[in-house]
Design a protein around this motif. Structure first.
Motif, short mmCIF file in Angstrom:
data_model
loop_
_atom_site.label_atom_id
_atom_site.label_comp_id
_atom_site.label_asym_id
_atom_site.label_seq_id
_atom_site.Cartn_x
_atom_site.Cartn_y
_atom_site.Cartn_z
N GLY A 60 0.91 -1.14 0.24
CA GLY A 60 -0.47 -0.05 0.18
C GLY A 60 0.80 1.08 -0.12
O GLY A 60 0.34 2.27 -0.37
N LEU A 61 2.17 1.25 0.63
CA LEU A 61 2.61 2.08 0.40
C LEU A 61 3.47 2.74 -0.32
O LEU A 61 3.51 4.21 -1.32
N ASP A 62 3.18 2.17 -1.81
CA ASP A 62 3.37 2.24 -3.47
C ASP A 62 2.43 2.69 -3.69
O ASP A 62 3.18 3.04 -4.75
N ILE A 63 1.79 3.39 -2.97
CA ILE A 63 0.54 3.67 -3.69
C ILE A 63 0.01 5.79 -3.49
O ILE A 63 -0.30 6.25 -3.94
N ILE A 64 0.67 5.89 -2.63
CA ILE A 64 0.68 7.09 -1.10
C ILE A 64 0.54 7.56 -2.47
O ILE A 64 0.39 9.10 -2.30
N ARG A 82 1.55 -4.62 11.09
CA ARG A 82 2.73 -5.97 11.23
C ARG A 82 3.77 -4.58 11.62
O ARG A 82 3.39 -3.27 11.47
N ASN A 83 5.04 -4.46 12.40
CA ASN A 83 5.82 -3.56 13.03
C ASN A 83 7.18 -3.22 12.43
O ASN A 83 7.61 -4.69 12.44
N ASP A 84 7.08 -2.28 11.08
CA ASP A 84 7.97 -2.29 10.62
C ASP A 84 8.20 -0.27 10.71
O ASP A 84 7.76 0.49 9.91
N SER A 85 9.38 -0.52 11.09
CA SER A 85 9.95 1.34 11.61
C SER A 85 10.22 1.75 9.91
O SER A 85 10.06 2.75 9.92
N ARG A 86 10.70 1.16 8.93
CA ARG A 86 11.09 1.71 7.98
C ARG A 86 9.66 1.41 7.46
O ARG A 86 10.08 2.97 6.63
N ALA A 87 8.39 1.17 7.39
CA ALA A 87 7.61 1.05 6.56
C ALA A 87 6.61 2.87 7.27
O ALA A 87 6.25 3.40 6.25
N ALA A 88 6.96 3.15 8.31
CA ALA A 88 6.23 4.09 9.51
C ALA A 88 6.67 4.77 9.11
O ALA A 88 6.35 6.19 8.71
N GLU A 89 8.45 4.93 9.21
CA GLU A 89 9.27 6.43 8.09
C GLU A 89 8.61 6.51 7.76
O GLU A 89 8.83 8.36 6.40
N PHE A 90 8.66 5.79 5.96
CA PHE A 90 8.29 6.56 4.59
C PHE A 90 6.96 7.00 4.84
O PHE A 90 6.44 8.14 4.15
#
Length: 100
Positions: A60-64, A82-90
């Protein structure tokens, strides 16, 4: 009253959130794929998007960024289990309204 779109591949999550938003007086709808979700957002009239990250077809990050480039882009709230700090940062750098 806001037009709320839920994009998640879990039909149960979509139905539960949609029922909750409807009880709150909003107009919810949902899509189970990123492609359907982006098409619906592109059509206009969506105020807030609840966007999951993990889909069989991709992230889903790909369409932001694509959503943010639309005229009258809706606010985006990313939701994930899911716990993903890189996804949160992005997501935060991409100016989503919130990351849950």
């Amino acid at each position: 009253m806001a037009a709320v779109l839920i994009i998640d591949d879990d039909i149960h999550i979509c139905r539960v959130l949609a029922a909750r938003f409807e009880r709150m007086g909003h107009m919810p709808s949902y899509c189970l794929t990123l492609t359907q979700g982006f098409d619906m957002i592109s059509s206009g009239g969506i105020d807030v998007v609840f966007l999951d990250i993990n889909f069989p077809e991709g992230s889903g990050l790909d369409i932001i960024n694509n959503i943010n480039e639309l005229p009258d882009a809706p606010e985006i709230i990313v939701m994930t289990g899911r716990n993903d700090s890189r996804a949160a940062e992005f997501a935060i750098k991409a100016k989503v309204w919130d990351y849950i």
